[in-house]
Write a protein that holds these residues in place. Structure first.
Motif, mmCIF file in Angstrom:
data_model
loop_
_atom_site.group_PDB
_atom_site.id
_atom_site.type_symbol
_atom_site.label_atom_id
_atom_site.label_comp_id
_atom_site.label_asym_id
_atom_site.label_seq_id
_atom_site.Cartn_x
_atom_site.Cartn_y
_atom_site.Cartn_z
ATOM 1 N N GLY A 56 12.934 -2.934 14.302
ATOM 2 C CA GLY A 56 13.297 -1.952 15.327
ATOM 3 C C GLY A 56 13.611 -2.624 16.654
ATOM 4 O O GLY A 56 14.576 -2.256 17.338
ATOM 5 N N GLU A 57 12.807 -3.617 17.030
ATOM 6 C CA GLU A 57 13.066 -4.339 18.290
ATOM 7 C C GLU A 57 14.395 -5.076 18.227
ATOM 8 O O GLU A 57 15.172 -5.069 19.188
ATOM 9 C CB GLU A 57 11.927 -5.324 18.554
ATOM 10 C CG GLU A 57 10.577 -4.656 18.786
ATOM 11 C CD GLU A 57 9.450 -5.674 18.847
ATOM 12 O OE1 GLU A 57 9.745 -6.889 18.669
ATOM 13 O OE2 GLU A 57 8.287 -5.267 19.045
ATOM 14 N N VAL A 105 8.924 -9.557 0.470
ATOM 15 C CA VAL A 105 7.627 -8.877 0.484
ATOM 16 C C VAL A 105 7.626 -7.685 -0.467
ATOM 17 O O VAL A 105 6.616 -7.396 -1.123
ATOM 18 C CB VAL A 105 7.284 -8.425 1.921
ATOM 19 C CG1 VAL A 105 6.103 -7.455 1.919
ATOM 20 C CG2 VAL A 105 6.974 -9.632 2.795
ATOM 21 N N ASN A 106 8.766 -6.995 -0.583
ATOM 22 C CA ASN A 106 8.826 -5.755 -1.351
ATOM 23 C C ASN A 106 9.460 -5.906 -2.723
ATOM 24 O O ASN A 106 9.642 -4.906 -3.426
ATOM 25 C CB ASN A 106 9.597 -4.694 -0.561
ATOM 26 C CG ASN A 106 8.834 -4.213 0.647
ATOM 27 O OD1 ASN A 106 7.960 -3.361 0.550
ATOM 28 N ND2 ASN A 106 9.176 -4.773 1.808
ATOM 29 N N ALA A 154 0.391 -3.001 5.929
ATOM 30 C CA ALA A 154 0.331 -3.616 7.256
ATOM 31 C C ALA A 154 1.476 -4.618 7.437
ATOM 32 O O ALA A 154 2.080 -4.688 8.514
ATOM 33 C CB ALA A 154 -1.016 -4.309 7.449
ATOM 34 N N ARG A 155 1.758 -5.396 6.402
ATOM 35 C CA ARG A 155 2.846 -6.375 6.480
ATOM 36 C C ARG A 155 4.187 -5.657 6.647
ATOM 37 O O ARG A 155 5.026 -6.082 7.464
ATOM 38 C CB ARG A 155 2.853 -7.234 5.210
ATOM 39 C CG ARG A 155 3.933 -8.301 5.174
ATOM 40 C CD ARG A 155 3.777 -9.295 6.280
ATOM 41 N NE ARG A 155 4.714 -10.395 6.147
ATOM 42 C CZ ARG A 155 5.193 -11.093 7.163
ATOM 43 N NH1 ARG A 155 4.813 -10.813 8.411
ATOM 44 N NH2 ARG A 155 6.022 -12.086 6.956
ATOM 45 N N ASN A 156 4.408 -4.580 5.928
ATOM 46 C CA ASN A 156 5.644 -3.824 6.082
ATOM 47 C C ASN A 156 5.748 -3.214 7.473
ATOM 48 O O ASN A 156 6.827 -3.230 8.091
ATOM 49 C CB ASN A 156 5.735 -2.722 5.019
ATOM 50 C CG ASN A 156 6.494 -3.159 3.777
ATOM 51 O OD1 ASN A 156 7.425 -3.955 3.866
ATOM 52 N ND2 ASN A 156 6.101 -2.641 2.628
ATOM 53 N N ASP A 157 4.649 -2.673 7.963
ATOM 54 C CA ASP A 157 4.677 -2.087 9.314
ATOM 55 C C ASP A 157 5.073 -3.142 10.338
ATOM 56 O O ASP A 157 5.870 -2.872 11.253
ATOM 57 C CB ASP A 157 3.298 -1.512 9.664
ATOM 58 C CG ASP A 157 2.968 -0.264 8.851
ATOM 59 O OD1 ASP A 157 3.909 0.319 8.281
ATOM 60 O OD2 ASP A 157 1.772 0.103 8.789
ATOM 61 N N GLU A 158 4.510 -4.332 10.200
ATOM 62 C CA GLU A 158 4.823 -5.415 11.134
ATOM 63 C C GLU A 158 6.312 -5.797 11.056
ATOM 64 O O GLU A 158 6.985 -5.943 12.081
ATOM 65 C CB GLU A 158 3.950 -6.625 10.819
ATOM 66 C CG GLU A 158 4.279 -7.860 11.656
ATOM 67 C CD GLU A 158 3.579 -9.106 11.145
ATOM 68 O OE1 GLU A 158 3.972 -10.218 11.549
ATOM 69 O OE2 GLU A 158 2.647 -8.974 10.320
ATOM 70 N N ASP A 198 13.216 4.637 8.002
ATOM 71 C CA ASP A 198 12.672 4.959 9.320
ATOM 72 C C ASP A 198 11.158 5.039 9.158
ATOM 73 O O ASP A 198 10.657 5.858 8.373
ATOM 74 C CB ASP A 198 13.228 6.301 9.802
ATOM 75 C CG ASP A 198 12.675 6.683 11.163
ATOM 76 O OD1 ASP A 198 11.821 5.947 11.709
ATOM 77 O OD2 ASP A 198 13.088 7.740 11.694
ATOM 78 N N PRO A 199 10.389 4.190 9.862
ATOM 79 C CA PRO A 199 8.931 4.203 9.701
ATOM 80 C C PRO A 199 8.309 5.570 9.906
ATOM 81 O O PRO A 199 7.206 5.838 9.380
ATOM 82 C CB PRO A 199 8.460 3.204 10.764
ATOM 83 C CG PRO A 199 9.616 2.264 10.931
ATOM 84 C CD PRO A 199 10.836 3.119 10.774
#
Length: 309
Positions: free
Chosen positions: A29-30, A72-73, A19-23, A111-112
Motif C-alpha cells: 500500500g505504501e 509466501v502464499n 501477520a506476514r501477509n499483513d506486513e 484490499d486488506p
C-alpha cells in the motif's frame, strides 16, 4: 531476525502467516501511494533526474515485493490444487502454474479491508486451477457441465448408496438431487471419449495404422503440384500484371517464378511483416484472381498442343 513458527506439518502457523501477509500488503500500500505520485508527475512531464531514478527504484521494489508475496502464499496454490484435482493426474505442475496465475490476480486485486488474503485468493486460484483441470483431464466437457460435475458425481454416489451399487443409475433422480438437468447428467456421466489420433484404429489387428494415417492428406499431390507450376509459368506474362504488388511478390517468391529458389510462407511473412497465415491468405486470394486466366491459358495451351499433334 524474525522466526516463523511451524505447525505439525512443517507449514507456517496460521497466526504468523496472516501477520506476514499483513506486513507485506501494508508495504504494498505504501509503495502504491509513492508510485501513484511519481507516475502522476511523469505523466505531467514534471520529473527531474532524481525523481525518475526514484520512480525506477520504486517499480523494482514493487516487483520484488510481489515476488515475496507470491512465495509466501504459494502454499495456498498447492493446497487448492490438492483439493480440486486428482493425485494421480500427470498434470499437477501445469495445475500449479495455473493456480499461480490466479494467485497473481488475487494479489493485484486484494484490499486488506476485505478480510484475510487466503479467503480472498480462494476463488481466483480455484477458477484458474479448475480451468486447467478441465482442459487437461476433461476436454470433452464444456465449462458449464464441468462446473456441475462434482455435484453430479456426489448425487450419483448418494443414489447408489440408497439403491445399491449394482442398480442402474436413474439419471432423472440424480439430476433432481444435483439440481441440474437430466441432459447435463448424461453429458457428465456418459461423456464421449476423445481418442488421440495416434491411437491404433480398432478392428484391424495389433499392427493396424493409427487414425492419423488413415485420414486423407489435405496437401496437394504430385500431379496437382505439376499442373499448378505449369499454369503459373504459363500466366507469368499474362495474369501476374493484374495482381497488386504484394500478391505478385507472394506468388513470385512462393513458387520461384523469377527463377530464384522457392521460399516458405514463414520466410515471406518475415519479409512482409506478416504471419504465415496472413501470407497464405494472400496466396489464396491471388490464385483465385488468376483462376480465369489460368483456365484460358490452359485451354490455349491444350489447343496449341492439339494443333502440334
Amino acid at each position: 531476525m524474525n522466526t516463523v513458527q511451524l505447525d505439525g506439518r512443517g507449514r507456517p502457523a496460521a497466526k504468523d502467516f496472516r501477520a506476514r501477509n499483513d506486513e507485506l500488503f501494508a508495504r504494498r500500500g505504501e509503495l502504491q501511494e509513492r508510485l501513484a505520485v511519481l507516475r502522476a508527475r511523469a505523466d505531467a512531464d514534471e520529473l527531474d533526474m532524481l525523481s525518475e531514478l526514484a520512480l525506477r527504484r520504486a517499480e523494482r521494489e514493487m516487483e520484488d515485493l510481489i515476488h515475496d508475496i507470491l512465495n509466501v502464499n504459494f502454499g495456498l496454490v498447492r493446497r487448492y490444487v490438492a483439493m480440486f484435482t486428482s493425485r494421480s493426474s500427470k498434470h499437477v505442475e501445469d495445475f500449479e502454474s495455473a493456480g499461480k496465475v490466479g494467485l497473481l490476480w488475487a494479489i493485484s486485486s486484494y484490499d486488506p479491508a476485505r478480510g484475510p488474503f487466503a479467503g480472498w485468493a480462494f476463488k481466483p486460484i480455484q477458477r484458474e486451477v479448475l480451468r486447467a483441470v478441465r482442459d487437461a483431464d476433461h476436454p470433452n466437457l464444456n465449462p458449464g457441465d464441468f462446473e456441475k460435475r462434482p455435484a453430479i458425481l456426489a448425487a450419483e454416489r448418494a443414489f447408489l448408496e440408497e439403491a445399491g451399487p449394482d442398480a442402474p443409475v436413474d439419471h432423472a433422480a440424480v439430476a433432481r438431487r444435483a439440481g441440474v438437468t437430466e441432459a447435463q447428467v448424461l453429458r457428465v456421466l456418459d461423456a464421449p471419449r476423445l481418442d488421440s489420433l495416434h491411437t491404433p484404429a480398432p478392428g484391424q489387428g495389433e499392427d493396424d495404422a493409427p487414425w492419423e494415417e488413415r485420414l486423407p492428406d489435405p496437401s496437394p499431390g504430385v500431379e496437382d503440384e505439376v499442373l499448378l507450376r505449369f499454369d503459373l509459368r504459363a500466366i507469368t506474362g499474362h495474369g501476374l500484371p493484374s495482381l497488386d504488388p504484394r500478391e505478385r511478390f507472394v506468388l513470385t517468391r512462393r513458387f520461384g517464378l523469377d527463377g530464384e529458389p522457392e521460399q516458405s510462407l514463414r520466410v515471406i511473412g518475415e519479409r512482409l511483416g506478416l504471419s504465415r497465415e496472413g501470407v497464405r491468405q494472400i496466396q489464396q486470394k491471388a490464385l483465385a484472381k488468376l483462376a480465369e486466366p489460368l483456365v484460358g491459358t490452359s485451354d490455349e495451351s491444350r489447343e496449341l498442343e492439339g494443333r502440334a499433334g
